[in-house]
Each structure stands twice: as C-alpha cells, then as structure tokens.
Design an enzyme around this catalytic site. Structure first.
Site, PDB file in Angstrom:
ATOM      1  N   TRP A   1     -12.929   0.093  -1.484  1.00  0.00           N
ATOM      2  CA  TRP A   1     -12.348  -1.036  -2.221  1.00  0.00           C
ATOM      3  C   TRP A   1     -13.452  -2.083  -2.390  1.00  0.00           C
ATOM      4  CZ3 TRP A   1      -9.463  -5.619   0.183  1.00  0.00           C
ATOM      5  CH2 TRP A   1      -8.776  -6.341  -0.787  1.00  0.00           C
TER       6      TRP A   1
ATOM      7  N   ASP B   1      -8.120   0.095   7.773  1.00  0.00           N
ATOM      8  CA  ASP B   1      -7.462  -0.678   6.723  1.00  0.00           C
ATOM      9  C   ASP B   1      -6.242   0.124   6.275  1.00  0.00           C
ATOM     10  OD1 ASP B   1      -6.609  -1.953   4.454  1.00  0.00           O
ATOM     11  OD2 ASP B   1      -8.574  -2.055   3.489  1.00  0.00           O
TER      12      ASP B   1
ATOM     13  N   ALA C   1      -3.364  -0.258   4.005  1.00  0.00           N
ATOM     14  CA  ALA C   1      -2.785  -1.097   2.940  1.00  0.00           C
ATOM     15  C   ALA C   1      -1.666  -0.386   2.191  1.00  0.00           C
ATOM     16  CB  ALA C   1      -3.873  -1.529   1.966  1.00  0.00           C
TER      17      ALA C   1
ATOM     18  N   LYS D   1       2.089  -3.909  -0.598  1.00  0.00           N
ATOM     19  CA  LYS D   1       2.504  -2.772  -1.423  1.00  0.00           C
ATOM     20  C   LYS D   1       3.811  -2.164  -0.925  1.00  0.00           C
ATOM     21  CE  LYS D   1      -1.737  -3.506  -2.577  1.00  0.00           C
ATOM     22  NZ  LYS D   1      -2.667  -3.516  -3.666  1.00  0.00           N
TER      23      LYS D   1
HETATM   24  C1  LIG Z   1      -7.789  -0.842   0.406  1.00  0.00           C
HETATM   25  C2  LIG Z   1      -7.129  -2.168   0.375  1.00  0.00           C
HETATM   26  N1  LIG Z   1      -7.159  -2.924   1.467  1.00  0.00           N
HETATM   27  C3  LIG Z   1      -6.575  -4.120   1.499  1.00  0.00           C
HETATM   28  C4  LIG Z   1      -5.930  -4.638   0.407  1.00  0.00           C
HETATM   29  C5  LIG Z   1      -5.367  -6.016   0.560  1.00  0.00           C
HETATM   30  O1  LIG Z   1      -4.121  -6.262   0.107  1.00  0.00           O
HETATM   31  P1  LIG Z   1      -3.460  -7.687   0.159  1.00  0.00           P
HETATM   32  O2  LIG Z   1      -4.448  -8.693   0.594  1.00  0.00           O
HETATM   33  O3  LIG Z   1      -2.990  -7.954  -1.240  1.00  0.00           O
HETATM   34  O4  LIG Z   1      -2.338  -7.566   1.132  1.00  0.00           O
HETATM   35  C6  LIG Z   1      -5.883  -3.894  -0.776  1.00  0.00           C
HETATM   36  C7  LIG Z   1      -5.246  -4.427  -1.966  1.00  0.00           C
HETATM   37  O5  LIG Z   1      -5.445  -4.024  -3.072  1.00  0.00           O
HETATM   38  C8  LIG Z   1      -6.486  -2.617  -0.777  1.00  0.00           C
HETATM   39  O6  LIG Z   1      -6.466  -1.844  -1.861  1.00  0.00           O
END
Ligand SMILES: Cc1ncc(COP(=O)(O)O)c(C=O)c1O
Length: 394
Positions: A127, A208, A210, A243
C-alpha cells in the site's frame, strides 16, 4: 514562513478519485479507490451499524472525553475478533486509533521509541501510504520481494530469502490478508514458514489487518495473524474497521501490542497512551462504540456477520465472472489469477500505457500500477472491463 513549504505530490489514488469525478462520460467505471461499493455503486451503511447508532443515540447522555487508549469494551471486542482464543488481555496492550492508518503510524512510532535504529521491511509492492508514512518519519525502509509479475502470485521463495535478512530490532510489515495492491496472499503453510523465520531472526512482525472478512471469511482471514501470535513473543497488529464495518469516515482502528509479560505490556500500554496524547489526544469515540456495540450484542453481531458475508460473496462472484469472461475472450486461462486472488484488489499486470488507454478509450479508472477494485464492478460492467482488458492488449 508558510511560503517556504515545498509542494507535496498529491496522493495518486486520491488524485485518481478527483479525475474520475471530473470525467463527464456517462459509462465511466471507477475501479480506483479502495472502498466497497454495491451493484449500484453505492457504499451503504451496514444494517447492524445503523442499528447500533440508533441505540447509541437513544442511550448516550454525554459527549465528555472518554479513554485515552480507547474504551475497554472496544479493545476487548477487537482483541477477540482478531485473535479469538489467542487473545490474552493480561499481556496485550491495546489502543484505539484514528483508523487503520493511525494504528500503523502509532505502531511505527512505538517501535521507534523502543529501537531508534529501527528498519522496516515492507513487501514490494505494498500500500503506497506505508512507504509514504515511513519516508515522512525518516525510517529506513527495506523492501522484500513479494509479487511475481508473471504468475501474479506470491513469489514466496524470494520473500523468504529477503525477510531472512531481517534482524532483531527490525520490524517486518505483513499484510494479514487481502494483500493491497496485489490480491495475492500467503497460505497457512507459508505463514508458518514466515513464523519460523521471525523466530530465527528475532525481528518483530507488524501485521496490517485492514480487510478481515473480505477474503476467505472473518475467521479464515485472521488465521495467519493468529498463527504468528501463537508463536512469536512480541507482535504488533494494526487493524482497521473502515472496510469490514463500512465506517470509513468514522476513522476507527486499533493497535494491539502482544507482549511476553505483564510488565512489558504495562510499559507498552503507557507508551501507546502517550503517543495518542502527543498526536491527537483522545481517539475518535463514535466508530469504536459502534464496533463494540455490534460485536458485543449477539443479534447485531450475527446480522453484521451475515451482511459481511454477502459483501464478501458478492466480490468473489464478480471475480469468478470476470475471470470466466476473460477466459472466453482470450481463449486462455491466463487471467485465472483474478479468481484466485482475495480481497477487494487484484493487480492485473497491465503496463501504465495500457492502464492509460483503458481510461481514455473506455472510461475505466484503475490505479496506475493496474490495481483494480473488484467491488467497483457489477454484472453490467464486468463484460465492458473484460473487453477493455483484451483490447488494451493486456
Ligand atoms: C493495506 C491497508 N492498510 C491500512 C489501511 C487504512 O485504512 P483506514 O485508515 O482507512 O482505516 C488501508 C486503507 O486503504 C489499507 O489498504
């Protein structure tokens, strides 16, 4: 003073969102930003989330400050959802954060407080915001090979070779499930091998998580994380509720720090509360309360799980339909990986020119590295995308 600022490159994914909005074409298709959309292109509020909010509105009597590290009911619910029986509150520090991004940032800050010489190992690709945050923090980043561009699967041999060079005091960032941007994931045997490497090297995993519930199921998607947690003494987990609860704008996330003993947990908990206090003081309350309300109520939880399964099943069905359509059009199985990948994304393996062509000719927007958001599709747009992919020469 402010005139001295250097212009910042806009976030590519957010810039793509703006470009899509400005495109006047009727049939344009947004496969860019990582947001779940139903068949009508809408990101709905989940039923259980709405019900939880109604209950909160009916019962909450104050908006005064709450816990600096988050509320215990949220911390416990998240610990149990992620780790199930492996959740040990007496040795696990927990922090409510501003989304999953906040959890990642606080995890890195925590690791750096513990080891100022920290290096972070990240998958290639990952990411983009991972790298951006680490660069901004001035943390040395070491990439490990992950994705095989030819097979569009994990190049596990290369990954093993690269993460084996990590040392005690380094952090190895792993995607718990639904790898972003590729959609290619480790199987449980590979997770076990990663655990063995972490045991050998003494490096600390930062997982991570997510997209729990978006890949193979709520429990299945946590299997790798649980395996690591069962074998590695210190583990950091940055979880997002954006999500799987569909509460993107409520900014709800959680950092868990699994420790070996109560004394270390207390140290970590103190440091994590300190980090919240220095960054934004109290974390957002509303989204965390929604999550705790849903997870701690049997009926709401069952309904949320059922809806999450509908979401997951819908994405899987779109994957299969797209892979079948591409098999028919190309007369080959070379797009079979789309049905194998899990989560919201697949990296198609198209060149930047092919991605640009699909945008110009067909109004199809995907990220420049050819990451497409499966949830941006529906039954009508799958054949349009398949034709565009073939016509672009992918
Ligand atoms: C791999 C990954 N980690 C973390 C996040 C963080 O999500 P958020 O800060 O919106 O909860 C995302 C969001 O797109 C993601 O794709």
């Amino acid at each position: 003073m402010l005139g001295n600022l250097k212009p910042q490159a806009p976030d590519k994914i957010l810039a793509l969102m703006g470009e899509f909005k400005a495109d006047p074409r009727q049939g344009k298709i947004d496969l860019g930003v990582g947001v779940y959309k139903d068949a009508t292109g809408h990101t709905p509020i989940m039923r259980a989330v709405l019900e939880a909010e109604k209950r909160m509105l009916a019962t909450e009597t104050t908006k005064t400050y709450a816990g600096l590290s988050g509320e215990p009911d949220f911390q416990k619910a998240m610990g149990e959802m992620i780790l199930a029986d492996g959740y040990k509150p007496e040795t696990t520090a927990a922090l409510a954060t501003v989304g999953g991004t906040g959890a990642i940032r606080q995890a890195l800050e925590l690791a750096r407080m513990a080891n100022p010489d920290l290096r972070v190992f990240v998958s290639d690709p990952t990411w983009p915001n991972h790298i951006s945050i680490m660069n901004f923090m001035g943390l040395p980043v070491v990439t490990y090979r992950y994705f095989d561009n030819d097979t569009r699967a994990v190049n596990f041999e290369a990954m093993v070779e690269d993460i084996s060079t990590a040392k005690k005091g380094d952090v190895v960032l792993l995607h718990g499930c639904c790898h972003n941007p590729t959609g290619a994931n480790l199987n449980i045997e590979q997770w076990a091998e990663v655990a063995s490497i972490l045991e050998k090297t003494g490096a600390t995993p930062l997982i991570d998580l997510a997209y729990q519930g978006f890949g193979d199921g709520l429990e299945e998607d946590a299997a790798g994380t649980r395996l690591i947690a069962s074998r590695i003494p210190e583990v950091l987990i940055a979880a997002s509720c954006s999500k799987n609860f569909g509460i993107y704008r409520e900014r709800t996330g959680c950092l868990l720090a699994l420790c070996t003993d109560k004394a270390t947990k207390d140290l970590a908990q103190g440091a994590m509360a300190f980090l919240n206090r220095q960054t934004y003081s109290f974390p957002p309350f509303h989204g965390a309360k929604i999550v705790a309300t849903v997870l701690n109520d049997a009926d709401l939880r069952a309904d949320w799980m059922a809806e999450l399964e509908e979401v997951r099943g819908g994405m899987l069905r779109l994957r299969t339909t797209l892979a079948n359509e591409l098999r028919d059009l190309s007369g080959s199985d070379r797009f079979g990986f789309i049905a194998e990948h899990r989560g919201m994304f697949s990296r198609l393996g198209a060149s930047p020119e092919q991605v640009a062509l699909m945008k110009q000719e067909f109004g199809i927007y995907m990220v420049g590295d050819s990451r497409l958001n499966i949830a941006g599709l529906n039954d009508e747009t799958v054949p349009i995308l398949a034709r565009a992919i073939i016509e672009a020469g992918v």
